[in-house]
Each structure stands twice: as structure tokens, then as C-alpha cells.
Enzyme design. Structure first.
Site, PDB file in Angstrom:
ATOM      1  CD  GLU A 159      -2.772   1.176   2.531  1.00 28.71           C
ATOM      2  OE1 GLU A 159      -3.692   2.268   2.782  1.00 28.71           O
ATOM      3  OE2 GLU A 159      -2.708   0.230   3.461  1.00 28.71           O
ATOM      4  CG  HIS A 214      -4.967   5.273   3.419  1.00 28.40           C
ATOM      5  ND1 HIS A 214      -3.844   5.032   4.205  1.00 28.40           N
ATOM      6  CD2 HIS A 214      -5.153   6.718   3.760  1.00 28.40           C
ATOM      7  CE1 HIS A 214      -3.582   5.784   5.175  1.00 28.40           C
ATOM      8  NE2 HIS A 214      -4.403   7.141   5.011  1.00 28.40           N
ATOM      9  CD  GLU A 296      -8.917   2.947   3.026  1.00 29.01           C
ATOM     10  OE1 GLU A 296      -8.083   2.513   2.203  1.00 29.01           O
ATOM     11  OE2 GLU A 296      -8.618   2.935   4.282  1.00 29.01           O
TER      12      GLU A 296
END
Length: 332
Positions: A159, A214, A296
């Protein structure tokens, strides 16, 4: 923002009918169904192939209101920590907001004079600094770990690498609009910064907008993006009340543009189809005094989402969707 870290209590899944958020983004839900139909997987981890076609949804318009919500995910987080400690800079690295290359005196564009702080979630070096990132810091309401390692695809694409890549693409796009762009970190420090410092960087910059980037690490089959908005928190050293409405405006604009630019659908497991989630347990939001959201971008543990996240072409689309949301927010 699925994070691998100790003592993280995953939020409980949202129950249908909870809060008014589905009303505020009814148009987004309809458009997202179109985006879902054209969402196609790509298989180019090197980032050279194309990604899903864009949907026809228009960027969402601002709306007011709040909703208490939470999302289910694997070890997560941007953050957490106790009010007694501030996160120090790593040894040999001064506290800083990272590169602030934007524009300069001669820069022009619709965002000239605007400051945007981009927060690439986690740090590739966190894996080698478990003691430092496990230290508790203040998140306004209680304490949690300084940071976590973040998640990864099943093939090992982490990530922290994803967030840096998207952040750098986003910086280029925002600079082209005339904005001054500051990073919380640019791969220029061995670990961190802690979540309290990440918030402080945006505050000290008097940023007009802050976006923390993210990717999630939920179960396979859970797909799509979601934008995390600050809940109205007034406890301890946290007071998000002044930024809740503006942050929602920012988040809704990013969500609408993200669908349009990437063709990705809003999360099918968080947010009830709105692509939005409201949380009160993230230090990066609780400690912010300027408009701020997290995004996200997809679920790294789902093979179809992972194919998108590992595509450079798709990451460019993701950066463009985020950028267009920020531009719309700052231009009003």
C-alpha cells in the site's frame, strides 16, 4: 486503509438505513451502477495497460449533514494515539511537510494561492521500524499506534508504494492548476510520520484541503472505493466541528469525480453504495483543523481491484479523479 498493526479494533459493518448519506448521494449511486457495469480488470502490474472505462456520472454537488458510520476492514488505520505524546521526527530527519514544489512566484492557474497537502498513507520503511510505529500517540480522543505498515496485494505490492505513486501523480496535476502542494512524506524519511504529525503538517500549512491516500485490505469479493469523512467530534483535544461541513463537500466532490475518472464503483461493503464513510476513530481526521478526507482507492486483497491498483494507467486515472474533486472544491 486496511492496516496491519497491533490492537486495531475494526469498525463494525454499516447496517442498511443508517444515517442520511444515501439521500445526499442518490445521483452518485445511480451513476455508480453504470460505472460498475463498465468496470473491467486489468492485468498489468507494471502500469502500462489501460483501465476501466469512465462512467457517465457527473461530479456530486456539495451537501450538508452528518452521519455516524463505520466500515469493516482488516487491521486498519490511519491512526491513533494518546494526548500525552507528540510524534517526534525520526532520527536524522527534521519535522517537515515534505516537498513544497508548486508553482512558485510565477505560477498561474485557477488554484493559484491555494495550498493542498497530500498525505501518502504509511511509509515503505515502516516494516523495519516496528518499535517506532507501535508507539502510542494522541488522536485527540484517546491513543493509538503512531502508524501501521499498511496492507498489500496478495502478490506483494504494498500500500505504501501505491499511495506514493498516486500522490506524486496527483501533485503534478494540482501544480498544473497552480496549486501549492505539500506532502507529509515523499519517501524521504525512514519511517512515519506518525498520524498526529500528519495532521499537524496540514494544520501548520493552513491548507485549503488535505487528502490522505490509501487502499484497503478487506476480504476478497469486497470491491470499490470509499471516501472517509470526519465525524463531528468534540472530546479531549479533538474538535472537528468547524471542518465537518467543508470536509463533506470535499469528500463528495472527490467521490463523484473518482467514479467518473476511473469507472470504479463505490464500495460494495462500506457506505451503503454512497462511496462515503464517516469515522471518529482516525487521528488524522480528529486532529485536523482544516478540511480533510481519506480515500480508500480500492481493496488490495480482491484480485479484480488489485489488477486496477497495480496498473499505472489506472493510478493515473485515480489521481485525476482526486485532483478534479479537489479543484471543484477549491473553486466552489
Amino acid at each position: 486503509m486496511s492496516y496491519v498493526g497491533p490492537d486495531f479494533d475494526p469498525p463494525q459493518p454499516r447496517r442498511p438505513g443508517r444515517g442520511p448519506m444515501t439521500v445526499t448521494l442518490a445521483a452518485l449511486v445511480t451513476g455508480s451502477l453504470v460505472g460498475w457495469l463498465v468496470w473491467q480488470a486489468v492485468d498489468d502490474p507494471g502500469g502500462s495497460s489501460g483501465a476501466a472505462a469512465s462512467s457517465s456520472i457527473s461530479p456530486t454537488s456539495p451537501s450538508s449533514g452528518t452521519a455516524a458510520s463505520s466500515g469493516a476492514r482488516t487491521p486498519s488505520a490511519s491512526g491513533t494515539g494518546d494526548a500525552q505524546h507528540r510524534s517526534p521526527s525520526p532520527s536524522g530527519s527534521a519535522t517537515r511537510s515534505g516537498p513544497s514544489t508548486a508553482g512558485g512566484p510565477g505560477a498561474s492557474g485557477p488554484l493559484k494561492g491555494k495550498v493542498v497537502v497530500v498525505d501518502p498513507g504509511h511509509n515503505p520503511g515502516n516494516f523495519q521500524h516496528s518499535a517506532e510505529i507501535n508507539r502510542k500517540v494522541n488522536i485527540g480522543t484517546n491513543s493509538k499506534e503512531c502508524d501501521t505498515t499498511g496492507t498489500s496485494t496478495n502478490a506483494g505490492y504494498i500500500e505504501a508504494r501505491f499511495t506514493l505513486d498516486v500522490a506524486r501523480r496527483l501533485r503534478t496535476l494540482l501544480q498544473q492548476e497552480g496549486a501549492t502542494v505539500k506532502f507529509t512524506q515523499d519517501g524521504d524519511r525512514s519511517w512515519g510520520p506518525c498520524v498526529d504529525e500528519r495532521a499537524r503538517i496540514g494544520n501548520d500549512a493552513h491548507a485549503d484541503a488535505v487528502v490522505s491516500i490509501h487502499a484497503d485490505g478487506s476480504a476478497a469479493g469486497n470491491r470499490g472505493f470509499h471516501v472517509i469523512l470526519p465525524a463531528s467530534v468534540h472530546s479531549g483535544s479533538a474538535d472537528t466541528r468547524p471542518i465537518v461541513t467543508r470536509s463533506r463537500d470535499l469528500g463528495e466532490r472527490i467521490a463523484g469525480n473518482f467514479v467518473r475518472a476511473t469507472g470504479s464503483a463505490p464500495s460494495n461493503y462500506i457506505g451503503g453504495g454512497t462511496g462515503l464513510d464517516v469515522r471518529s476513530d482516525l487521528g488524522g481526521l480528529n486532529l485536523s483543523t482544516v478540511p480533510k478526507v481519506f480515500i480508500e482507492c480500492g481493496n488490495m486483497r480482491d484480485s479484480k481491484d488489485a489488477a486496477l491498483l497495480t496498473s499505472g494507467a489506472w493510478r493515473e486515472k485515480a489521481a485525476r479523479g482526486i485532483s478534479e474533486g479537489i479543484v471543484g472544491f477549491l473553486r466552489g
